[in-house]
Design a protein around this motif. Structure first.
Motif, PDB file in Angstrom:
ATOM      1  N   GLU A  69      14.841   8.944   1.379  1.00 26.79           N
ATOM      2  CA  GLU A  69      15.802   9.085   2.632  1.00 26.79           C
ATOM      3  C   GLU A  69      15.603  10.123   3.319  1.00 26.79           C
ATOM      4  OE1 GLU A  69      18.144   6.489   3.166  1.00 26.79           O
ATOM      5  OE2 GLU A  69      18.867   7.682   4.795  1.00 26.79           O
ATOM      6  N   GLY A  70      15.277  10.177   4.754  1.00 29.87           N
ATOM      7  CA  GLY A  70      15.061  11.347   5.446  1.00 29.87           C
ATOM      8  C   GLY A  70      13.544  11.754   5.558  1.00 29.87           C
ATOM      9  N   GLU A  71      12.687  10.916   5.018  1.00 37.63           N
ATOM     10  CA  GLU A  71      11.113  11.425   4.873  1.00 37.63           C
ATOM     11  C   GLU A  71      10.443  10.050   5.407  1.00 37.63           C
ATOM     12  OE1 GLU A  71       9.195  13.839   3.622  1.00 37.63           O
ATOM     13  OE2 GLU A  71       7.745  12.620   4.720  1.00 37.63           O
ATOM     14  N   PHE A  72       9.413  10.581   6.378  1.00 39.56           N
ATOM     15  CA  PHE A  72       8.740   9.161   6.892  1.00 39.56           C
ATOM     16  C   PHE A  72       7.402   9.105   6.183  1.00 39.56           C
ATOM     17  CE2 PHE A  72       4.959  10.827   8.980  1.00 39.56           C
ATOM     18  CZ  PHE A  72       5.085  12.154   8.866  1.00 39.56           C
ATOM     19  N   ARG A  73       7.014   9.821   5.124  1.00 40.80           N
ATOM     20  CA  ARG A  73       5.845   9.870   4.439  1.00 40.80           C
ATOM     21  C   ARG A  73       6.191   8.671   3.198  1.00 40.80           C
ATOM     22  NH1 ARG A  73       4.316  15.504   3.718  1.00 40.80           N
ATOM     23  NH2 ARG A  73       6.403  15.826   3.247  1.00 40.80           N
ATOM     24  N   LYS A 100       9.559   2.282   9.764  1.00 39.35           N
ATOM     25  CA  LYS A 100      10.879   2.966   9.045  1.00 39.35           C
ATOM     26  C   LYS A 100      10.429   3.299   7.489  1.00 39.35           C
ATOM     27  CE  LYS A 100      14.366  -0.279  11.006  1.00 39.35           C
ATOM     28  NZ  LYS A 100      13.593  -1.466  11.538  1.00 39.35           N
ATOM     29  N   GLY A 101       9.322   4.099   7.546  1.00 39.72           N
ATOM     30  CA  GLY A 101       9.000   5.139   6.416  1.00 39.72           C
ATOM     31  C   GLY A 101       8.649   4.228   5.454  1.00 39.72           C
ATOM     32  N   ALA A 102       7.859   3.075   5.443  1.00 41.22           N
ATOM     33  CA  ALA A 102       7.205   2.172   4.712  1.00 41.22           C
ATOM     34  C   ALA A 102       5.823   1.811   4.947  1.00 41.22           C
ATOM     35  CB  ALA A 102       8.143   0.861   4.496  1.00 41.22           C
ATOM     36  N   ASP A 103       5.066   1.762   3.908  1.00 39.66           N
ATOM     37  CA  ASP A 103       3.691   1.265   4.289  1.00 39.66           C
ATOM     38  C   ASP A 103       3.205   0.205   3.227  1.00 39.66           C
ATOM     39  OD1 ASP A 103       2.924   2.938   2.061  1.00 39.66           O
ATOM     40  OD2 ASP A 103       1.192   3.856   3.538  1.00 39.66           O
ATOM     41  N   VAL A 104       2.345  -0.458   3.372  1.00 37.98           N
ATOM     42  CA  VAL A 104       1.765  -1.561   2.493  1.00 37.98           C
ATOM     43  C   VAL A 104       0.596  -1.032   2.038  1.00 37.98           C
ATOM     44  CG1 VAL A 104       1.383  -3.811   1.989  1.00 37.98           C
ATOM     45  CG2 VAL A 104       3.304  -3.131   3.424  1.00 37.98           C
ATOM     46  N   ARG A 105       0.355  -1.061   0.771  1.00 31.84           N
ATOM     47  CA  ARG A 105      -1.164  -0.789  -0.075  1.00 31.84           C
ATOM     48  C   ARG A 105      -1.480  -1.936  -0.382  1.00 31.84           C
ATOM     49  NH1 ARG A 105      -4.150   2.986  -3.142  1.00 31.84           N
ATOM     50  NH2 ARG A 105      -3.930   4.188  -1.342  1.00 31.84           N
ATOM     51  N   CYS A 106      -2.696  -2.265  -0.022  1.00 27.98           N
ATOM     52  CA  CYS A 106      -3.464  -3.687  -0.443  1.00 27.98           C
ATOM     53  C   CYS A 106      -4.713  -3.021  -1.117  1.00 27.98           C
ATOM     54  CB  CYS A 106      -3.874  -4.445   0.835  1.00 27.98           C
ATOM     55  SG  CYS A 106      -2.608  -4.777   2.076  1.00 27.98           S
ATOM     56  N   VAL A 107      -4.723  -3.699  -2.394  1.00 26.84           N
ATOM     57  CA  VAL A 107      -6.108  -3.490  -2.986  1.00 26.84           C
ATOM     58  C   VAL A 107      -6.830  -4.543  -2.837  1.00 26.84           C
ATOM     59  CG1 VAL A 107      -6.963  -3.309  -5.390  1.00 26.84           C
ATOM     60  CG2 VAL A 107      -4.710  -2.370  -4.803  1.00 26.84           C
ATOM     61  N   VAL A 108      -8.349  -4.039  -2.489  1.00 20.47           N
ATOM     62  CA  VAL A 108      -9.215  -5.137  -2.011  1.00 20.47           C
ATOM     63  C   VAL A 108     -10.310  -5.145  -3.105  1.00 20.47           C
ATOM     64  CG1 VAL A 108     -11.079  -5.907  -0.316  1.00 20.47           C
ATOM     65  CG2 VAL A 108      -8.479  -5.060   0.329  1.00 20.47           C
ATOM     66  N   ILE A 109     -10.577  -6.372  -3.743  1.00 26.49           N
ATOM     67  CA  ILE A 109     -11.964  -6.243  -4.575  1.00 26.49           C
ATOM     68  C   ILE A 109     -12.925  -7.459  -3.783  1.00 26.49           C
ATOM     69  CG2 ILE A 109     -12.991  -6.809  -6.709  1.00 26.49           C
ATOM     70  CD1 ILE A 109     -10.358  -6.131  -7.982  1.00 26.49           C
ATOM     71  N   GLY A 110     -13.919  -7.033  -3.399  1.00 25.71           N
ATOM     72  CA  GLY A 110     -14.781  -7.928  -2.685  1.00 25.71           C
ATOM     73  C   GLY A 110     -14.387  -8.438  -1.460  1.00 25.71           C
ATOM     74  N   ASN A 111     -14.132  -9.682  -1.289  1.00 27.64           N
ATOM     75  CA  ASN A 111     -13.443 -10.421   0.038  1.00 27.64           C
ATOM     76  C   ASN A 111     -11.994 -10.664  -0.218  1.00 27.64           C
ATOM     77  OD1 ASN A 111     -15.880 -10.335   1.591  1.00 27.64           O
ATOM     78  ND2 ASN A 111     -16.498 -12.143   0.488  1.00 27.64           N
ATOM     79  N   LYS A 112     -11.432 -10.258  -1.165  1.00 32.57           N
ATOM     80  CA  LYS A 112     -10.055 -10.584  -1.517  1.00 32.57           C
ATOM     81  C   LYS A 112      -9.052  -9.566  -1.785  1.00 32.57           C
ATOM     82  CE  LYS A 112     -10.221 -13.529  -5.033  1.00 32.57           C
ATOM     83  NZ  LYS A 112     -11.060 -14.466  -5.790  1.00 32.57           N
ATOM     84  N   VAL A 113      -7.861  -9.618  -1.155  1.00 33.76           N
ATOM     85  CA  VAL A 113      -6.766  -8.857  -1.521  1.00 33.76           C
ATOM     86  C   VAL A 113      -6.413  -9.272  -3.022  1.00 33.76           C
ATOM     87  CG1 VAL A 113      -4.435  -7.729  -1.018  1.00 33.76           C
ATOM     88  CG2 VAL A 113      -6.140  -8.197   0.781  1.00 33.76           C
ATOM     89  N   VAL A 114      -6.440  -8.449  -3.966  1.00 36.69           N
ATOM     90  CA  VAL A 114      -5.890  -8.819  -5.213  1.00 36.69           C
ATOM     91  C   VAL A 114      -4.345  -8.512  -5.692  1.00 36.69           C
ATOM     92  CG1 VAL A 114      -8.099  -9.066  -6.089  1.00 36.69           C
ATOM     93  CG2 VAL A 114      -6.757  -7.112  -6.594  1.00 36.69           C
ATOM     94  N   ALA A 115      -4.019  -7.485  -5.047  1.00 40.64           N
ATOM     95  CA  ALA A 115      -2.460  -6.942  -5.146  1.00 40.64           C
ATOM     96  C   ALA A 115      -2.213  -6.180  -4.131  1.00 40.64           C
ATOM     97  CB  ALA A 115      -2.524  -6.304  -6.462  1.00 40.64           C
ATOM     98  N   ALA A 116      -0.664  -6.283  -3.970  1.00 39.73           N
ATOM     99  CA  ALA A 116      -0.265  -5.496  -2.765  1.00 39.73           C
ATOM    100  C   ALA A 116       1.167  -4.968  -3.244  1.00 39.73           C
ATOM    101  CB  ALA A 116       0.107  -6.317  -1.521  1.00 39.73           C
ATOM    102  N   MET A 117       1.373  -3.849  -2.682  1.00 42.00           N
ATOM    103  CA  MET A 117       2.648  -3.162  -2.835  1.00 42.00           C
ATOM    104  C   MET A 117       3.285  -2.666  -1.504  1.00 42.00           C
ATOM    105  SD  MET A 117       2.361   0.161  -5.245  1.00 42.00           S
ATOM    106  CE  MET A 117       0.934   1.556  -4.803  1.00 42.00           C
ATOM    107  N   LYS A 118       4.561  -2.558  -1.572  1.00 43.80           N
ATOM    108  CA  LYS A 118       5.354  -1.816  -0.431  1.00 43.80           C
ATOM    109  C   LYS A 118       5.650  -0.453  -0.968  1.00 43.80           C
ATOM    110  CE  LYS A 118       9.163  -2.308   2.464  1.00 43.80           C
ATOM    111  NZ  LYS A 118      10.261  -3.235   3.175  1.00 43.80           N
ATOM    112  N   ARG A 119       5.348   0.430  -0.046  1.00 47.07           N
ATOM    113  CA  ARG A 119       5.978   2.081  -0.496  1.00 47.07           C
ATOM    114  C   ARG A 119       6.999   2.502   0.388  1.00 47.07           C
ATOM    115  NH1 ARG A 119       0.002   4.260  -1.609  1.00 47.07           N
ATOM    116  NH2 ARG A 119       0.102   3.751   0.675  1.00 47.07           N
TER     117      ARG A 119
END
Ligand code: ADP
Ligand code: MG
Length: 466
Positions: free
Chosen positions: A370-374, A347-366
């Protein structure tokens, strides 16, 4: 004549240590076909000190754990032309160092070679064995295993806060990510230069690799943090490679940056590693396009320019006909594109995971407008902090690792079928994700670099403890 020492019975491979180099445990293959012993090393750099030729090099003693890096420094005792098992002749540096095996210690000579693809990081030749060793070629590890835990202890010992010389490669010294990295490094006591990648130049045939910048030769940096924009990937990779050859630790290697930038190549690697991703197809000849589209699935389909970023080259084709004509149009412009199944349920959302080494240190949803899939922020998407699942975490870490990236932004879609990795970015922007999560990612990047460099230089710690 009585022997001064007892002979040691060895199998075809044995754990040995080279204590002076800080290589506390390394599995050596016993090679009676070779005269000289060999150590596999990378970043081999000769230099002179007080009129004596020396060599610095990095050894990865554990083939399965490439993150364990030991930086070594030895006097050169000679150079020799050595023909390896594949028939290639190569001039190698020879160094001398004590070996320890089965409670005995004696000096040996080692040639340094950078064939890191070898499963064994050391070959023990006849000169090392001279009278002391008896080989039973049918058996393995007769002298027992050596523990590799000392390599980890070294890592835990926090980087004694040595001041580092760091360079951030960036064309935009003022931008948020660059200035955050600079501030984080400075506040941890390091010195930092921001270097404009496109203004570096070099003489690649010179014997001693170096880089020129604004008329002067750049100093030796401990670490490089590359922020190489998509438009200069090619030149940026060459510069990063040159820094690697000068012995700098690079947060992301040139090779990894190149792999992640080439969307098609990156997709091939992710697929090979069994990482979940949308069904993806690619064809060259227009006459194969229809067939290829069929193999990806039914419309709607997502079409992507291989070179696009920030959502600019991404199109949703609602029908099969539309998909075909868009491909034809792109082809006319000599652009390469790939075709992907449309993950509607995200539904037009993706999740950005920031990886450092072997860990995801932060994540955000974008979330897309409305009306856009990107969901790209450049396309009007909005960001918020998000809690990710263990499965998403594992997929992100695996994706970064499979491309060889130590610092990465991994984008994934939430599908009915688990996380689907969309792309892996080797210079993730920090502004959005630090702002919405409040996490000090820049600081964590610098800490990671400190630990990596400390580990590299930890030979001396290992020597002391051993
Ligand atoms: P770019 O490199 O230009 O950012 P992406 O592959 O990340 O290209 O695509 C941009 C955006 O388009 C993604 O962030 C996502 O929101 C959306 N998108 C891309 N591929 C798909 C897909 N297969 N299904 C659904 N949405 C997609
Ligand atoms: Mg993207």
């Amino acid at each position: 004549m009585a022997q001064k020492y007892q002979s040691i019975m060895v199998g075809w491979d044995e754990w040995v240590s080279l204590p002076e180099l800080g290589l506390v445990a390394i599995l050596a293959k016993v090679d009676t076909g070779a005269q000289t012993s060999a150590l596999h090393a990378v970043n081999i750099r000769a230099y002179e000190k007080d009129g004596v030729e020396r060599v610095k090099y990095v050894v990865h003693p554990l083939p399965d754990r490439p993150e364990v890096e030991i930086e070594c420094d030895s006097q050169v005792v000679g150079k020799r032309n050595i023909v390896s098992s594949n028939g290639d002749a190569e001039e190698r540096y020879i160094v001398r160092t004590p070996i320890r095996l089965a409670g005995q210690e004696w000096p040996i000579e080692l040639s340094l070679t950078n064939r890191e693809d070898m499963q064994y990081r050391m070959l023990m030749g006849r000169s090392t064995m001279s009278g002391r060793i008896v080989v039973d070629p049918d058996r393995s590890m007769l002298c027992g295993e050596l523990s590799t835990t000392l390599y980890d202890e070294i890592d835990k010992e926090d980087g004694q806060s040595r001041k580092l010389k760091i360079a951030v490669l960036s064309r935009e010294p003022e931008n948020y990510s660059t200035s955050r990295l600079v501030d984080a490094a400075v506040s941890r006591g390091h010195s930092v230069d921001v270097i404009n990648t496109t203004r570096c130049y070099m003489n690649i045939t010179s014997k001693k690799p170096d880089i020129h910048y604004q008329g002067v030769s750049l100093p030796e940096y401990d670490a490089i943090i590359p922020r190489v924009g998509a438009s200069i990937t090619f030149y940026g990779m060459a510069i990063v490679r040159q820094f690697e050859m000068m012995g700098a630790y690079t947060l992301n290697s040139a090779e990894a940056i190149g792999a992640s930038r080439d969307k098609l190549f990156a997709h091939q690697i992710l697929a090979r590693e069994g990482i979940g991703m949308p069904v993806t197809g690619f064809a060259h000849s227009p006459s194969d396009v229809r067939d290829m589209l069929k193999s990806v699935g039914k419309a709607p389909l997502v079409l992507k320019l291989l070179e696009g970023t920030q959502g600019r080259g991404v199109v949703l084709a609602e029908t099969q006909k539309a998909a075909e004509s868009v491909i034809q149009a792109f082809r006319g412009l000599k652009a390469n594109i790939l075709v992907q199944e449309f993950i509607a349920e995200s539904k037009g959302a993706d999740v950005r995971c920031v990886v450092i080494g072997n860990k995801v240190v932060a994540a955000m949803k974008r979330q897309a407008e409305e009306g856009e899939f990107r969901s790209n922020l450049h396309q009007g998407g909005s960001a918020s902090a998000v809690k990710i699942t263990a499965q998403e975490r594992a997929a992100a870490v695996k994706a970064a690792k499979s491309l060889g990236l130590r610092f990465a932004g991994v984008d994934l879609l939430r599908s009915n079928d688990g996380p689907k990795v969309l792309e892996v970015n080797s210079s993730p922007g920090l502004e959005g994700v630090e702002t919405v999560t409040g996490i000090n990612i820049a600081g964590q990047v610098i800490e990671y670099v400190e630990r990596a460099i400390h580990r590299r230089r930890s030979g001396s710690v290992a020597r002391r403890k051993y």
